[in-house]
Design a protein around this motif. Structure first.
Motif, short mmCIF file in Angstrom:
data_model
loop_
_atom_site.label_atom_id
_atom_site.label_comp_id
_atom_site.label_asym_id
_atom_site.label_seq_id
_atom_site.Cartn_x
_atom_site.Cartn_y
_atom_site.Cartn_z
N UNK A 127 -2.25 -12.99 0.54
CA UNK A 127 -2.65 -14.02 0.65
C UNK A 127 -4.20 -13.75 1.81
N UNK A 128 -5.32 -14.70 1.79
CA UNK A 128 -6.15 -14.24 2.50
C UNK A 128 -5.79 -14.19 4.03
N UNK A 129 -4.95 -15.29 4.37
CA UNK A 129 -4.39 -15.19 5.78
C UNK A 129 -3.96 -13.86 6.33
N UNK A 130 -3.42 -13.10 5.11
CA UNK A 130 -2.57 -12.01 5.84
C UNK A 130 -3.61 -10.73 6.10
N UNK A 131 -4.92 -10.79 5.53
CA UNK A 131 -5.75 -9.82 5.42
C UNK A 131 -6.06 -9.18 6.93
N UNK A 132 -6.12 -10.38 7.85
CA UNK A 132 -6.53 -9.40 9.25
C UNK A 132 -5.31 -8.85 9.81
N UNK A 133 -4.14 -9.13 9.43
CA UNK A 133 -2.98 -8.43 9.99
C UNK A 133 -2.82 -7.00 9.49
N UNK A 134 -3.69 -6.52 8.30
CA UNK A 134 -3.96 -5.25 7.75
C UNK A 134 -4.34 -4.53 9.08
N UNK A 135 -4.88 -4.65 10.20
CA UNK A 135 -5.33 -4.38 11.34
C UNK A 135 -4.14 -3.51 11.98
N UNK A 136 -3.11 -3.97 12.02
CA UNK A 136 -1.87 -3.33 12.52
C UNK A 136 -1.76 -1.77 12.12
N UNK A 137 -2.05 -1.69 10.88
CA UNK A 137 -1.73 -0.25 10.35
C UNK A 137 -2.56 0.56 10.86
N UNK A 138 -4.00 0.70 10.99
CA UNK A 138 -4.80 1.62 11.76
C UNK A 138 -4.46 1.74 13.13
N UNK A 139 -4.03 0.55 13.86
CA UNK A 139 -3.57 0.29 15.35
C UNK A 139 -2.51 1.14 15.52
N UNK A 140 -1.65 0.96 14.89
CA UNK A 140 -0.14 1.70 15.08
C UNK A 140 -0.60 3.24 14.60
N UNK A 141 -1.31 3.55 13.73
CA UNK A 141 -1.58 4.76 13.36
C UNK A 141 -2.65 5.64 14.46
N UNK A 142 -3.19 4.94 15.13
CA UNK A 142 -4.20 5.38 16.17
C UNK A 142 -3.09 5.58 17.37
N UNK A 143 -2.34 4.58 17.53
CA UNK A 143 -1.42 4.84 18.88
C UNK A 143 -0.62 6.21 18.63
N UNK A 144 0.07 6.20 17.48
CA UNK A 144 0.75 7.28 17.09
C UNK A 144 0.19 8.68 17.22
N UNK A 145 -1.31 8.71 16.78
CA UNK A 145 -2.09 9.87 17.16
C UNK A 145 -2.58 10.24 18.53
N UNK A 146 -2.54 9.11 19.16
CA UNK A 146 -2.61 9.46 20.64
C UNK A 146 -1.51 9.80 21.28
N UNK A 147 -0.22 9.29 20.98
CA UNK A 147 0.98 9.66 21.59
C UNK A 147 1.07 11.12 21.29
N UNK A 148 0.82 11.54 19.89
CA UNK A 148 1.06 13.06 19.52
C UNK A 148 0.01 13.98 20.44
N UNK A 149 -1.30 13.43 20.37
CA UNK A 149 -2.15 14.10 21.30
C UNK A 149 -1.87 14.47 22.84
N UNK A 150 -1.46 13.46 23.33
CA UNK A 150 -0.81 13.70 24.55
C UNK A 150 0.37 14.45 24.84
N UNK A 151 1.35 14.26 24.03
CA UNK A 151 2.46 15.41 23.93
C UNK A 151 2.07 16.79 23.79
N UNK A 152 1.19 16.85 22.74
CA UNK A 152 0.72 18.33 22.67
C UNK A 152 -0.03 18.73 23.84
N UNK A 153 -0.75 18.04 24.43
CA UNK A 153 -1.31 18.46 25.68
C UNK A 153 -0.46 19.04 26.75
#
Length: 201
Positions: free
Chosen positions: A67-93
């Protein structure tokens, strides 16, 4: 085969996917020097774009799986992956990387599903552009568009890998990629959410 349609398809793909080259470059930089990383990134890019095509083709035939109304919520995917990558970078450091993260680093960066999720989310707005074009092109024209798009996905992957392996760019990405990737993904996710008016934003 009509060269006009091929040219239109190439132009449409380039116009709607130019930002993918930056994201692909970051993914390739993340997996630089790691065995199998190119294969996983290319596979993920194809999976994500195939999903975009499938939704657009279905919608052009009148079936709305997304549904067209659902398309904006796809933004949650890169947002979640970005936060995960940030967390991994912080833990790695801090030297707190766990076995699972270490395994992922050894395997060479992002998994195909992570790349596919970012590709699909980033291409959510492309669906709205592709649907009317596909609907008016007819089955034959739609097939040409799809074929050209799939060929150009390979070109985009080559371009992303090319940029990620240029000495100056590669050095910068090696130094700052662990920061840039989360920033780009989180920004992309927020832009998709905000521009689409998700959660009343």
């Amino acid at each position: 085969m009509d060269l006009g349609i091929i040219g239109q398809a190439a132009g449409l793909f380039a116009a709607t996917n130019v930002d993918d080259i930056l994201i692909l470059s970051l993914f390739f930089a993340q997996g630089a020097g790691q065995r199998g990383s190119t294969r996983r990134i290319v596979l993920g890019q194809y999976l994500g774009f195939a999903a975009i095509l499938a939704v657009a083709v279905a919608a052009a035939f009148g079936a709305t799986f997304l549904p067209e109304a659902a398309i904006p919520y796809l933004g949650l995917l890169p947002l979640a992956l970005g936060l995960k990558a940030a967390w991994q970078a912080w833990k790695s450091r801090r030297g707190e990387v766990g076995d699972e993260e270490e395994a992922q680093v050894r395997e060479g960066g992002p998994s195909p599903l992570e790349v596919a999720a970012v590709t699909f989310a980033n291409g959510g707005d492309n669906i709205g552009v592709y649907v009317p074009v596909f609907a008016t092109a007819g089955f034959g024209g739609m097939s040409v568009y799809a074929a050209v798009f799939l060929v150009l996905v390979a070109v985009w992957c080559c371009a992303g890998r090319f940029f990620a392996t240029r000495p100056v760019i590669a050095e910068a990405l090696a130094r700052w990629g662990h920061i840039l990737l989360p920033v780009v993904l989180v920004t992309l996710g927020l832009l998709i959410l905000i521009e689409g008016g998700a959660f009343g934003l």
